[in-house]
Design a protein around this motif. Structure first.
Motif, mmCIF file in Angstrom:
data_model
loop_
_atom_site.group_PDB
_atom_site.id
_atom_site.type_symbol
_atom_site.label_atom_id
_atom_site.label_comp_id
_atom_site.label_asym_id
_atom_site.label_seq_id
_atom_site.Cartn_x
_atom_site.Cartn_y
_atom_site.Cartn_z
ATOM 1 N N ILE A 25 0.843 -1.203 0.000
ATOM 2 C CA ILE A 25 0.000 0.000 0.000
ATOM 3 C C ILE A 25 0.874 1.248 0.000
ATOM 4 C CG2 ILE A 25 -1.627 1.344 1.406
ATOM 5 C CD1 ILE A 25 -2.914 -1.380 2.171
ATOM 6 N N ALA A 26 1.927 1.232 0.812
ATOM 7 C CA ALA A 26 2.856 2.359 0.856
ATOM 8 C C ALA A 26 3.495 2.595 -0.505
ATOM 9 C CB ALA A 26 3.932 2.114 1.910
ATOM 10 N N ALA A 105 -9.079 16.260 14.784
ATOM 11 C CA ALA A 105 -7.869 16.274 13.952
ATOM 12 C C ALA A 105 -7.987 15.435 12.686
ATOM 13 C CB ALA A 105 -6.675 15.784 14.776
ATOM 14 N N LEU A 106 -8.849 14.420 12.686
ATOM 15 C CA LEU A 106 -8.924 13.517 11.530
ATOM 16 C C LEU A 106 -10.144 13.761 10.646
ATOM 17 C CD1 LEU A 106 -7.791 10.189 13.242
ATOM 18 C CD2 LEU A 106 -6.418 11.809 11.916
ATOM 19 N N ILE A 107 -10.958 14.737 11.005
ATOM 20 C CA ILE A 107 -12.183 14.993 10.237
ATOM 21 C C ILE A 107 -11.858 15.333 8.780
ATOM 22 C CG2 ILE A 107 -14.119 16.603 9.988
ATOM 23 C CD1 ILE A 107 -14.263 16.742 13.037
ATOM 24 N N ASN A 108 -12.602 14.710 7.875
ATOM 25 C CA ASN A 108 -12.533 14.933 6.424
ATOM 26 C C ASN A 108 -11.255 14.426 5.759
ATOM 27 O OD1 ASN A 108 -15.092 16.034 6.358
ATOM 28 N ND2 ASN A 108 -14.354 18.132 6.601
ATOM 29 N N LYS A 109 -10.498 13.602 6.459
ATOM 30 C CA LYS A 109 -9.331 12.977 5.835
ATOM 31 C C LYS A 109 -9.716 11.589 5.321
ATOM 32 C CE LYS A 109 -6.050 15.476 8.755
ATOM 33 N NZ LYS A 109 -4.934 15.380 9.721
ATOM 34 N N PRO A 110 -9.215 11.176 4.155
ATOM 35 C CA PRO A 110 -9.592 9.871 3.614
ATOM 36 C C PRO A 110 -8.911 8.735 4.360
ATOM 37 C CG PRO A 110 -7.955 10.875 2.209
ATOM 38 C CD PRO A 110 -8.300 11.894 3.258
ATOM 39 N N MET A 140 -13.645 10.578 9.555
ATOM 40 C CA MET A 140 -12.865 10.347 8.339
ATOM 41 C C MET A 140 -13.765 9.961 7.169
ATOM 42 S SD MET A 140 -9.341 8.645 9.760
ATOM 43 C CE MET A 140 -8.346 9.556 8.561
ATOM 44 N N VAL A 141 -13.247 10.124 5.970
ATOM 45 C CA VAL A 141 -13.972 9.788 4.739
ATOM 46 C C VAL A 141 -13.453 8.432 4.263
ATOM 47 C CG1 VAL A 141 -14.490 10.505 2.385
ATOM 48 C CG2 VAL A 141 -14.163 12.242 4.176
ATOM 49 N N LEU A 142 -14.305 7.411 4.312
ATOM 50 C CA LEU A 142 -13.856 6.056 3.995
ATOM 51 C C LEU A 142 -13.807 5.811 2.496
ATOM 52 C CD1 LEU A 142 -15.724 4.026 6.743
ATOM 53 C CD2 LEU A 142 -13.379 4.853 6.727
ATOM 54 N N ALA A 143 -12.759 5.137 2.071
ATOM 55 C CA ALA A 143 -12.572 4.817 0.655
ATOM 56 C C ALA A 143 -12.133 3.363 0.527
ATOM 57 C CB ALA A 143 -11.526 5.738 0.031
ATOM 58 N N GLY A 144 -12.877 2.596 -0.234
ATOM 59 C CA GLY A 144 -12.508 1.209 -0.496
ATOM 60 C C GLY A 144 -11.809 1.084 -1.836
ATOM 61 N N ILE A 145 -11.983 -0.066 -2.461
ATOM 62 C CA ILE A 145 -11.412 -0.313 -3.786
ATOM 63 C C ILE A 145 -12.574 -0.482 -4.759
ATOM 64 C CG2 ILE A 145 -9.952 -1.812 -5.197
ATOM 65 C CD1 ILE A 145 -8.573 -2.718 -2.612
ATOM 66 N N ARG A 187 -2.719 4.170 -4.095
ATOM 67 C CA ARG A 187 -2.823 5.281 -5.045
ATOM 68 C C ARG A 187 -4.103 6.074 -4.826
ATOM 69 N NH1 ARG A 187 -0.753 1.257 -8.585
ATOM 70 N NH2 ARG A 187 -2.848 0.823 -9.351
ATOM 71 N N ARG A 188 -5.200 5.357 -4.605
ATOM 72 C CA ARG A 188 -6.481 6.047 -4.419
ATOM 73 C C ARG A 188 -6.468 6.914 -3.160
ATOM 74 N NH1 ARG A 188 -12.640 4.137 -3.358
ATOM 75 N NH2 ARG A 188 -13.603 5.865 -4.459
ATOM 76 N N LEU A 189 -5.950 6.374 -2.076
ATOM 77 C CA LEU A 189 -5.872 7.166 -0.844
ATOM 78 C C LEU A 189 -5.002 8.401 -1.022
ATOM 79 C CD1 LEU A 189 -5.591 4.385 1.875
ATOM 80 C CD2 LEU A 189 -7.437 6.061 1.657
ATOM 81 N N ALA A 190 -3.883 8.238 -1.727
ATOM 82 C CA ALA A 190 -2.991 9.373 -1.964
ATOM 83 C C ALA A 190 -3.673 10.444 -2.801
ATOM 84 C CB ALA A 190 -1.715 8.895 -2.645
ATOM 85 N N GLN A 191 -4.366 10.029 -3.860
ATOM 86 C CA GLN A 191 -5.055 10.987 -4.718
ATOM 87 C C GLN A 191 -6.162 11.715 -3.966
ATOM 88 O OE1 GLN A 191 -6.047 8.105 -7.700
ATOM 89 N NE2 GLN A 191 -4.239 8.547 -8.956
#
Length: 200
Positions: A25-26, A105-110, A140-145, A187-191
């Motif tokens: 993932i990194a 501190a983590l609000i609105n971060k993916p 936080m804003v959750l993102a899957g695949i 990649r998706r989390l980074a974007q």
């Protein structure tokens, strides 16, 4: 120290499989310009919830601290399955983050999640879903695949729309499909981290 924003890849791993997912993932995160990965782990705990390891690990990633978490632009959280839930060490870590919850501190971060299990039906999806719960409480804003990742349809080992996974019993090594899905998730989390952090 780099001035680039980072996605924190936070994991607990007992036998190395979840660590292998974290490193893939990194790698996916590091493929995106303008952001980088920061890999961290958490210490094991005893049955009465006391840390059982030294303050600094002998090898691998260093332990996560509050600053690592507070300053991240995105987050990937990984744990092996434990009866369909995250390992006690990871749960213990999240139980100690109320200060970050109070500050927002983590609000609105993916954020995304990943896991590994020894058996094919060992609770991967329930583990991924339960790891999302504290992230939702943190705003936080959750993102899957998404299924636009063709590998998600083709995999015959690990990999779910909820997050990357590994079936450790079939092979100690990650399959090529599992690696591809890890990198896609990274990649998706980074974007998303770059896009969300650019919002006013």
């Amino acid at each position: 120290m780099s001035a680039l924003p980072y996605v924190l890849v936070l994991y607990y791993s007992r036998n190395g499989a979840t660590q292998a997912l974290a490193l893939e993932i990194a790698q996916g995160i590091d493929e995106i310009d303008g952001i980088e990965s920061r890999v961290r782990t958490v210490p094991a705990v005893s049955p009465n919830c006391q840390a059982t390891e030294p303050d600094i690990p002998d090898q691998g990633a260093v332990y996560c601290n509050t600053e690592d978490l507070a300053q991240c632009s995105g987050l990937a959280v990984g744990s092996p399955t434990r009866f369909g839930n995250m390992a006690a060490a990871m749960k213990y870590f999240w139980d100690g983050t109320s200060d970050l919850w109070l500050s927002g501190a983590l609000i609105n971060k993916p954020a995304g999640v990943f896991t590994s299990s020894a058996s094919l039906h060992g609770g991967q999806e329930s583990t991924l879903l339960t790891m999302m719960v504290p992230l939702l409480h943190h705003g936080m804003v959750l993102a899957g695949i998404p299924f636009s990742e063709q590998t998600l349809t083709n995999t015959q080992s690990g990999g779910t729309p909820y997050g990357a996974s590994h079936h450790a019993h079939s092979s100690e090594e990650l399959t090529e499909h599992e690696r591809q899905l890890c990198r896609a998730q990274g990649r998706r989390l980074a974007q998303l981290a770059l896009k969300l952090s650019a919002q006013p």
